[in-house]
Design a protein around this motif. Structure first.
Motif, short mmCIF file in Angstrom:
data_model
loop_
_atom_site.label_atom_id
_atom_site.label_comp_id
_atom_site.label_asym_id
_atom_site.label_seq_id
_atom_site.Cartn_x
_atom_site.Cartn_y
_atom_site.Cartn_z
N PHE A 431 0.83 -1.21 0.00
CA PHE A 431 0.00 0.00 0.00
C PHE A 431 0.87 1.26 0.00
N ILE A 432 1.88 1.29 0.87
CA ILE A 432 2.75 2.47 0.99
C ILE A 432 3.55 2.68 -0.29
N LEU A 433 4.08 1.59 -0.87
CA LEU A 433 4.87 1.72 -2.10
C LEU A 433 4.02 2.24 -3.26
N ARG A 434 2.78 1.75 -3.38
CA ARG A 434 1.88 2.27 -4.43
C ARG A 434 1.56 3.74 -4.19
N TRP A 435 1.47 4.12 -2.94
CA TRP A 435 1.20 5.52 -2.58
C TRP A 435 2.37 6.40 -3.03
N ILE A 436 3.58 5.99 -2.68
CA ILE A 436 4.76 6.79 -3.03
C ILE A 436 4.95 6.83 -4.54
N ALA A 437 4.84 5.68 -5.19
CA ALA A 437 5.09 5.62 -6.63
C ALA A 437 4.05 6.40 -7.43
N GLY A 438 2.79 6.33 -7.01
CA GLY A 438 1.73 7.01 -7.75
C GLY A 438 1.53 8.45 -7.38
N GLY A 439 2.02 8.84 -6.20
CA GLY A 439 1.84 10.22 -5.77
C GLY A 439 0.46 10.52 -5.22
N HIS A 440 -0.36 9.49 -5.00
CA HIS A 440 -1.69 9.66 -4.42
C HIS A 440 -2.04 8.41 -3.63
N PRO A 442 -3.61 5.15 -2.77
CA PRO A 442 -4.21 4.15 -3.68
C PRO A 442 -5.50 3.57 -3.13
N MET A 443 -6.62 4.14 -3.54
CA MET A 443 -7.92 3.67 -3.08
C MET A 443 -8.97 3.66 -4.19
N ALA A 444 -8.56 3.93 -5.43
CA ALA A 444 -9.55 4.15 -6.48
C ALA A 444 -9.91 2.88 -7.25
N GLY A 445 -9.09 1.85 -7.24
CA GLY A 445 -9.33 0.67 -8.05
C GLY A 445 -9.72 -0.55 -7.24
N GLY A 446 -10.09 -1.62 -7.96
CA GLY A 446 -10.51 -2.84 -7.29
C GLY A 446 -9.40 -3.46 -6.47
N PHE A 447 -8.19 -3.54 -7.03
CA PHE A 447 -7.06 -4.10 -6.30
C PHE A 447 -6.77 -3.29 -5.05
N ASP A 448 -6.76 -1.96 -5.20
CA ASP A 448 -6.44 -1.09 -4.06
C ASP A 448 -7.46 -1.24 -2.94
N ASN A 492 -0.95 -7.41 -8.38
CA ASN A 492 -0.16 -6.17 -8.29
C ASN A 492 -0.22 -5.40 -9.60
N PRO A 493 -1.37 -4.86 -9.99
CA PRO A 493 -1.48 -4.13 -11.25
C PRO A 493 -0.58 -2.91 -11.24
N PRO A 494 -0.22 -2.39 -12.43
CA PRO A 494 0.69 -1.25 -12.48
C PRO A 494 0.08 -0.01 -11.86
N VAL A 495 0.93 0.85 -11.34
CA VAL A 495 0.50 2.12 -10.78
C VAL A 495 -0.05 2.98 -11.92
N THR A 496 -1.13 3.70 -11.66
CA THR A 496 -1.74 4.54 -12.69
C THR A 496 -1.95 5.94 -12.15
N LEU A 502 -11.43 12.06 -9.32
CA LEU A 502 -11.14 11.28 -8.12
C LEU A 502 -10.09 11.94 -7.22
N SER A 503 -9.60 13.08 -7.65
CA SER A 503 -8.57 13.76 -6.87
C SER A 503 -9.21 14.59 -5.77
N SER A 504 -9.63 13.91 -4.73
CA SER A 504 -10.30 14.58 -3.61
C SER A 504 -9.99 13.83 -2.32
#
Length: 638
Positions: A431-440, A442-448, A492-496, A502-504
């Motif tokens: 979770f933390i790595l996806r957060w850092i890599a994506g800059g937001h 990660p809660m918007a997708g099914g995997f997240d 582990n889908p790619p970061v998007t 959704l930026s809220s």
């Protein structure tokens, strides 16, 4: 005491004893009244403005699409307007309030015109929000009152009387006698033979590819993939997963698989035959784009206007490219192929390094930071896959069965605790790595969402383990099922990049709270199943179920209300009767039934277990049925 004082005392005591129920029963008609007022008195319409045009006292100066740096992926849509001579920017999640009306960014066209949604609801919103506040206050008071008094003592006596005989029978007849039985050990040659059988035969004659170090060097280059700049390793992992169903193949890394198809296609062509018939066409198109070089957009080049774009070797290049750069871009793949044939991997690594230096020189301002790149590369390397889900389910079942059989032991409890701590920590790291890599967040997708749900379940299990040891195996089982569901959106889908709407911060809060409630409902379902299977678990399971039911309902109500606030802030409408909204409301009503004092569902263990087990069907329909069958704007993507 006179009659009036006596009546007043009775009223006060009734209000105090039923304060939460009173608030909830008042909140429901208030919310309905608010919705009716919105329908009767509210206004919702749209206006379209061209540059320089004025409507309702608002003038559009110009419209602008903001893009993620170095890409053509929209980051936001902004209408620069003036209202009564004062400048203002209307964008996604950033509205204009003017003359009692609210203006939202809705749409735009190629001529620079913008469409704004207009909302005017002076009565419905305050009344509805008042109802929301009363509902949350009532449910919150119910949770506090429940936690203060603990499990109802009268209910405890009912439980003890109901299951005492069952416990006695279980203690006498079901509990196995102590035994000194030791499983036989396998002979060493038999164990060696089994280990040899576990080695895949195809790995003996694996197709040719680059050495792991050289392929890793290749993965360090940047590329434009799915509208964002990322390490080539990200593309390689997604490429490998789409072809083989896993991020690795026969012990080879995803970069090795990608380089194998790129430089040793004749060796890797048979792999395409292993792909399922449903994905054959897609897989062949994917490989064809790779071999043609069209999918490897490695070269950042600015055009005559200074706009930076990323190009593959066969793309039409801007006229600003020098002759040397033109030849380098056009011939780099052929040169790499020549070095591969010669086996000169040191020179090949130098070419990869030279391309990376070219990227860093031309796109220094838009490349992700080294911290984000390291986080993404580490995330790509940490693949959960189906194995982790199956391991969690298997260990959960074994620990669950062992706990019912022998009431657990210090060793088994410690091992289960260690595994749950490691598993939750690993998922939290993802979770933390996806957060850092994506800059937001990660809660918007099914995997997240499923990964977050698994983390919450792990934390709940660790928090409850001292008073309820059965929480450990139940947590492992539940997390395993969550990970299996997450596989539907890819391992582990790619970061998007995040869509503008959704930026809220409210989205993150909405998803987090909803996932917490779903995690508790999943936990309640597993408790219900365990209680129906084993009489030994009925007492502790009944207490645990009643403990979790109240906060679960409160969190679901809170999540729905936060979602309504977010929708009202973003689109000017707090409720649209979208299928997801309707089924979330149905789920809330279903789980709120056992909380009603006049119903006996929560007084009988078996009744509560049955109800919690089958009530989870509403959660399944809300999360999966709506997504895959009914659709709507709330359907999760991958």
């Amino acid at each position: 005491m006179d009659r009036r004082a006596f009546l007043w005392l009775v009223v006060v005591r009734l209000i105090r004893s039923h304060f939460s129920s009173l608030l909830i029963h008042i909140a429901i008609p208030v919310i309905l009244l608010g919705g009716a007022l919105t329908s009767w008195t509210g206004e919702h319409y749209s206006i379209t403005l061209a540059p320089g045009e004025t409507k309702e006292g608002i003038t559009l100066e110009h419209f602008e699409v903001l893009y993620y740096p170095g890409t053509h992926t929209p980051m936001d849509f902004v209408s620069h307007v003036t209202a009564d001579g004062e400048p203002f920017d209307i964008s996604m999640n950033h509205i204009l309030r003017h003359d009692g009306r609210r203006y939202y960014q809705e749409d735009y066209d190629d001529q620079g015109r913008t469409t704004l949604s207009v909302s005017h609801d002076p009565w419905g919103i305050p009344v509805t929000y008042t109802g929301y506040a009363l509902l949350l206050l009532g449910l919150g008071w119910l949770v506090i009152k429940r936690s203060e008094r603990g499990v109802n003592k009268g209910s405890e006596r009912e439980v003890k009387g109901t299951i005492a005989s069952a416990d006695n029978i279980a203690d006498k007849n079901i509990r196995p006698p102590h035994s000194s039985f030791t499983p036989p050990s396998l002979p060493s040659h038999t164990l060696s033979l089994l280990l040899l059988l576990l080695i895949p035969l195809s790995s003996i004659a694996a197709p040719r590819t680059l050495p792991r170090e050289t392929a890793s060097k290749m993965g360090e280059m940047y590329t434009l993939y799915k509208g964002r700049i990322c390490p080539l390793q990200t593309f390689a992992k997604d490429f490998t997963t789409k072809l083989t169903g896993k991020a690795t193949y026969e012990g080879l890394s995803s970069e090795q698989v990608l380089s194998g198809f790129l430089f040793y296609y004749s060796d890797w062509a048979p792999v395409l035959d292993e792909v399922s018939p449903k994905r054959q066409k897609e897989s062949k198109a994917l490989v064809e784009m790779l071999l043609s070089g069209r999918s490897l957009k490695l070269f950042p080049v600015a055009d005559s206007t200074g706009t930076l774009g990323w190009y593959a070797q066969n793309d039409d290049l801007p006229m600003t490219v020098s002759d040397d750069e033109y030849i380098f871009i056009r011939k780099h793949l052929s040169y790499c192929q020549e070095l591969v044939v010669k086996g000169d991997y040191a020179a090949l690594e130098q070419v990869f390094e030279k391309i990376k230096l070219f990227q860093e020189k031309r796109a220094a301002d838009v490349l992700p930071s080294p911290t984000r790149v390291k986080a993404e590369r580490l995330y790509n390397a940490l693949t959960t896959g189906r194995w982790l889900a199956m391991l969690s389910i298997t260990l959960g079942l074994l620990c669950f069965a062992y706990s019912l059989w022998k009431k657990g032991s210090l060793l088994s409890h410690s091992l289960a605790l260690l595994y749950l701590v490691l598993l939750t920590s690993f998922l939290l790291l993802i979770f933390i790595l996806r957060w850092i890599a994506g800059g937001h967040i990660p809660m918007a997708g099914g995997f997240d969402s499923m990964n977050l749900m698994a983390i919450v379940i792990g934390i709940i299990g660790l928090a409850l383990m001292r008073r309820h040891p059965m929480a450990l195996p139940v947590s492992m089982l539940t997390i395993g099922f969550c990970l299996l569901v997450a596989m539907m959106s890819g391992s582990n889908p790619p970061v998007t990049n995040l869509m503008p709407v959704l930026s809220s911060p409210l989205l993150c809060l909405h998803v987090a709270v909803i996932m917490m409630s779903y995690a508790l409902f999943f936990f309640l379902m597993m408790i219900g199943v365990a209680g129906l299977i084993s009489s030994k678990f009925q007492d502790s399971g009944f207490k645990l179920g009643k403990t979790l039911l109240y906060p679960a309902v409160f969190l679901l109500a809170l999540g729905i209300i936060i979602g309504a606030l977010w929708a009202n802030i973003s689109w000017g409408n707090y409720w649209t009767w979208d299928p997801k909204e309707v089924w979330a409301l149905i789920t809330l009503i279903v789980y709120a039934f056992p909380l009603h004092p006049s119903l006996k569902i929560s007084r009988n263990p078996k009744h509560l277990f049955l109800y919690c087990t089958f009530s989870f069907l509403s959660v399944i329909i809300t999360y999966f049925g709506v997504n895959f069958l009914l659709g709507g704007m709330h359907a999760y993507g991958g």
